[in-house]
Design an enzyme around this catalytic site. Structure first.
Site, PDB file in Angstrom:
ATOM      1  N   SER A 103     -11.475   3.604 -16.036  1.00 43.49           N
ATOM      2  CA  SER A 103     -11.408   4.590 -17.113  1.00 43.49           C
ATOM      3  C   SER A 103     -10.103   4.457 -17.897  1.00 43.49           C
ATOM      4  CB  SER A 103     -11.541   5.995 -16.527  1.00 43.49           C
ATOM      5  OG  SER A 103     -11.510   6.953 -17.542  1.00 43.49           O
ATOM      6  N   VAL A 113      -7.852   3.571 -27.650  1.00 43.29           N
ATOM      7  CA  VAL A 113      -6.706   4.013 -28.446  1.00 43.29           C
ATOM      8  C   VAL A 113      -6.024   2.835 -29.134  1.00 43.29           C
ATOM      9  CG1 VAL A 113      -4.436   5.098 -28.340  1.00 43.29           C
ATOM     10  CG2 VAL A 113      -6.312   6.049 -27.041  1.00 43.29           C
ATOM     11  N   MET A 167     -10.373   1.497 -20.219  1.00 41.39           N
ATOM     12  CA  MET A 167     -11.223   1.814 -21.365  1.00 41.39           C
ATOM     13  C   MET A 167     -10.514   2.753 -22.341  1.00 41.39           C
ATOM     14  SD  MET A 167     -13.662  -0.134 -20.809  1.00 41.39           S
ATOM     15  CE  MET A 167     -14.708   0.299 -22.147  1.00 41.39           C
ATOM     16  N   HIS A 168      -9.768   3.728 -21.829  1.00 43.60           N
ATOM     17  CA  HIS A 168      -9.010   4.619 -22.713  1.00 43.60           C
ATOM     18  C   HIS A 168      -7.969   3.825 -23.505  1.00 43.60           C
ATOM     19  CE1 HIS A 168     -10.762   8.042 -20.593  1.00 43.60           C
ATOM     20  NE2 HIS A 168     -10.288   8.803 -21.568  1.00 43.60           N
ATOM     21  N   GLU A 169      -7.304   2.875 -22.848  1.00 41.89           N
ATOM     22  CA  GLU A 169      -6.314   2.051 -23.544  1.00 41.89           C
ATOM     23  C   GLU A 169      -6.970   1.275 -24.685  1.00 41.89           C
ATOM     24  OE1 GLU A 169      -3.016   0.414 -24.914  1.00 41.89           O
ATOM     25  OE2 GLU A 169      -2.992   1.864 -23.282  1.00 41.89           O
TER      26      GLU A 169
END
Length: 118
Positions: free
Chosen positions: A27, A35, A30-32
């Site tokens: 997760s 953004v 994926m967040h990196e």
């Protein structure tokens, strides 16, 4: 995530904490990407911010059922995540693109089917 990561790892005998850490890691990656790609700036700030929550979870475990744990959680969510996005925005405005370069942009543009990117 439950069907593709949690289930197979649990069936292989992984502990509940290890499975949670793997899912948290995926997760965070994926967040990196979510953004850093729009800002064209790969700094691992979102990844580091999310992974910093792992020890924070352990820290707040001792404050379960108290207002202190709740305050720590909400301060990290309300201040930490927006600060990271602001740092990406600041770097984008200043033209600081970090290790992300035109080749990375071209790769992701072709991968995502956007032929109009440089």
């Amino acid at each position: 995530m439950v069907e593709h990561v949690h289930g197979p790892l649990s069936r292989r005998g992984w502990s509940r904490q290890a499975v949670a850490l793997v899912i948290f890691f995926i997760s965070a990656v994926m967040h990196e990407l979510i953004v850093s790609i729009p800002f064209r700036n790969f700094r691992l700030l979102a990844f580091a911010g999310m992974m910093a929550q792992v020890p924070l979870i352990k820290l707040t475990d001792r404050f379960k059922a108290s207002q202190t744990g709740n305050v720590i959680f909400w301060l990290s969510i309300m201040l930490g995540q927006p600060m990271i996005v602001l740092l990406y925005g600041r770097d984008s405005i200043k033209g600081l693109s970090g290790p992300w370069n035109q080749a990375d942009t071209a790769f992701w543009a072709s991968f995502l089917g956007n032929s109009s990117a440089p």
